[in-house]
Design an enzyme around this catalytic site. Structure first.
Site, PDB file in Angstrom:
ATOM      1  N   THR A   1     -27.324 -58.149   8.586  1.00  0.00           N
ATOM      2  CA  THR A   1     -26.224 -58.838   9.266  1.00  0.00           C
ATOM      3  C   THR A   1     -25.019 -58.993   8.350  1.00  0.00           C
ATOM      4  O   THR A   1     -23.878 -59.039   8.817  1.00  0.00           O
ATOM      5  CB  THR A   1     -26.710 -60.208   9.779  1.00  0.00           C
ATOM      6  OG1 THR A   1     -27.758 -59.975  10.712  1.00  0.00           O
ATOM      7  CG2 THR A   1     -25.616 -60.993  10.469  1.00  0.00           C
TER       8      THR A   1
ATOM      9  N   TYR B   1     -24.554 -57.862  18.223  1.00  0.00           N
ATOM     10  CA  TYR B   1     -23.999 -57.107  17.102  1.00  0.00           C
ATOM     11  C   TYR B   1     -25.036 -56.118  16.617  1.00  0.00           C
ATOM     12  O   TYR B   1     -26.208 -56.186  17.004  1.00  0.00           O
ATOM     13  CB  TYR B   1     -23.581 -58.034  15.957  1.00  0.00           C
ATOM     14  CG  TYR B   1     -24.755 -58.644  15.211  1.00  0.00           C
ATOM     15  CD1 TYR B   1     -25.419 -59.764  15.716  1.00  0.00           C
ATOM     16  CD2 TYR B   1     -25.215 -58.082  14.029  1.00  0.00           C
ATOM     17  CE1 TYR B   1     -26.497 -60.303  15.048  1.00  0.00           C
ATOM     18  CE2 TYR B   1     -26.298 -58.625  13.355  1.00  0.00           C
ATOM     19  CZ  TYR B   1     -26.932 -59.732  13.869  1.00  0.00           C
ATOM     20  OH  TYR B   1     -28.009 -60.259  13.213  1.00  0.00           O
TER      21      TYR B   1
HETATM   22  N1  ASP Z   1     -32.147 -58.447  11.849  1.00  0.00           N
HETATM   23  C1  ASP Z   1     -31.209 -58.688  10.780  1.00  0.00           C
HETATM   24  C2  ASP Z   1     -31.776 -58.081   9.530  1.00  0.00           C
HETATM   25  O1  ASP Z   1     -32.705 -58.597   9.004  1.00  0.00           O
HETATM   26  C3  ASP Z   1     -30.940 -60.145  10.642  1.00  0.00           C
HETATM   27  C4  ASP Z   1     -30.086 -60.546   9.472  1.00  0.00           C
HETATM   28  O2  ASP Z   1     -29.714 -59.805   8.621  1.00  0.00           O
HETATM   29  O3  ASP Z   1     -29.774 -61.750   9.418  1.00  0.00           O
HETATM   30  O4  ASP Z   1     -31.287 -57.076   9.089  1.00  0.00           O
END
Ligand code: ASP
Length: 328
Positions: free
Chosen positions: A14, A27
């Protein structure tokens, strides 16, 4: 004065997420290249030189052997490079605790290695990514930052890999430490360590393996039967981590099946599906008689990583595995 040079290994998550809208809900994790993040960081006036090396551009739910191997090799090279003061890994938050522990177990403890992530994508209003990156730079360039093992920096807090876990799905203050809370508080301009480095110049605890064996997490639930244990053995699991109820409990039929597996040489570690707390030996379950290992403070996700590393290093007997969990 020369600025410390920090290697930034990009993996996505993220912190590199692009929503395409400051206020939208959806996103794509890993949508932004590391170079875009470093361009944004260049405007922050950081007292460090950031050198980027992209490793992957994925959501950390897809993190696995290939990315871990590349990360380990890059970190090891940087640990031996006198020009590099510290290492930052930009990483998704979902599996940050797993990558952090895996590297913690297999890297020397000399230089700071810091995972940073974000709970909000880079283009969202109130995004936390650049702040976490700036905090990570503060930790990675701090002369006191080495000798503490791999760390995760989120929400103005520094956590040791052995303690950290993601404890909330979405809000910004999502990380917790157990049994220790944060080992430091950090802002881009100040760090307050709560204790001295405890692993100064320690070598890696375990050798980097050729591969990681299949180890599964089995979550206990009321009314379940032993069929899931049989299924896991059927797909060739070399170890099973029980995400048990309470202090690592499970229905009697499940414990019986796990004990039979342990007698047949499968490593069985009892952890807990409960958010926090110790799982100790021989409390409600007779670990001595059944050949089980108690995960102590490690939750299921990290217990699985430790067990994989142990098995890959030829440590599979219950006493040896228990000693490793005890000494973490
Ligand atoms: N699904 C994402 C990941 O772990 C969530 C995040 O980065 O907060 O890459």
């Amino acid at each position: 004065m020369t600025r410390p040079r920090i290697l930034v290994l990009g993996t996505g998550g993220t912190i590199a997420g692009a929503a395409g809208s400051a206020t939208g809900g959806g996103y794509r994790a890993g949508g932004l290249a590391l170079s875009a993040m470093l361009d944004a960081a260049a405007g922050l006036g950081l007292e460090a030189e950031l050198v980027g090396e992209p490793i992957a551009q994925i959501g950390s739910q897809d993190m696995g052997w290939d990315q871990w191997s590349a990360l380990h090799a890059a970190c090891l090279a940087a640990c031996g490079d006198p020009a590099i003061s510290g290492i930052i890994i930009t990483h998704g938050t979902d599996t940050a605790e797993e990558t952090a522990l895996l590297l913690d177990l297999t890297l020397p403890a000399g230089k700071p290695v810091v995972l940073v992530g974000a709970m909000r994508p880079a283009d969202a209003v109130g995004s936390d990514g650049l702040r976490n990156l700036a905090n990570g730079v503060a930790v990675a360039s701090d002369p006191q930052g080495g000798g503490r093992g791999v760390m995760v920096v989120m929400g103005d807090a520094v956590f040791a890999a052995v303690d950290v876990r993601k404890a909330a799905t979405a809000h910004i203050d999502a990380f917790r430490g157990f049994p220790r809370g944060p080992i430091a508080r950090v802002t881009p301009s100040q760090i307050t360590w709560f204790g001295p480095p405890h692993r100064a110049d320690a070598p890696a605890s375990y050798a980097w393996p050729q591969s990681l064996p299949r180890v599964a997490i089995l979550t206990a639930g009321a009314g379940m039967d032993a069929k899931p244990v049989e299924a896991l053995l059927g797909i060739g699991c070399k170890g099973i981590v029980l995400a048990g109820m309470g202090q690592g409990n499970a229905p009697g039929c499940v414990l019986d099946a796990l004990a039979a597996a342990a007698k047949a040489g499968i490593a069985v570690v009892r952890s807990s599906r409960v958010d926090e707390g110790m799982v100790e030996r021989n409390v409600e379950v007779d670990d001595d008689a059944r050949g089980f290992v108690a995960a102590r403070a490690l939750g299921p996700a990290k217990a699985r990583i430790l067990l994989q590393v142990l098995l890959a290093n030829g440590i599979s007997d219950p006493a040896g595995v228990q000693a490793a969990f005890d000494n973490l």
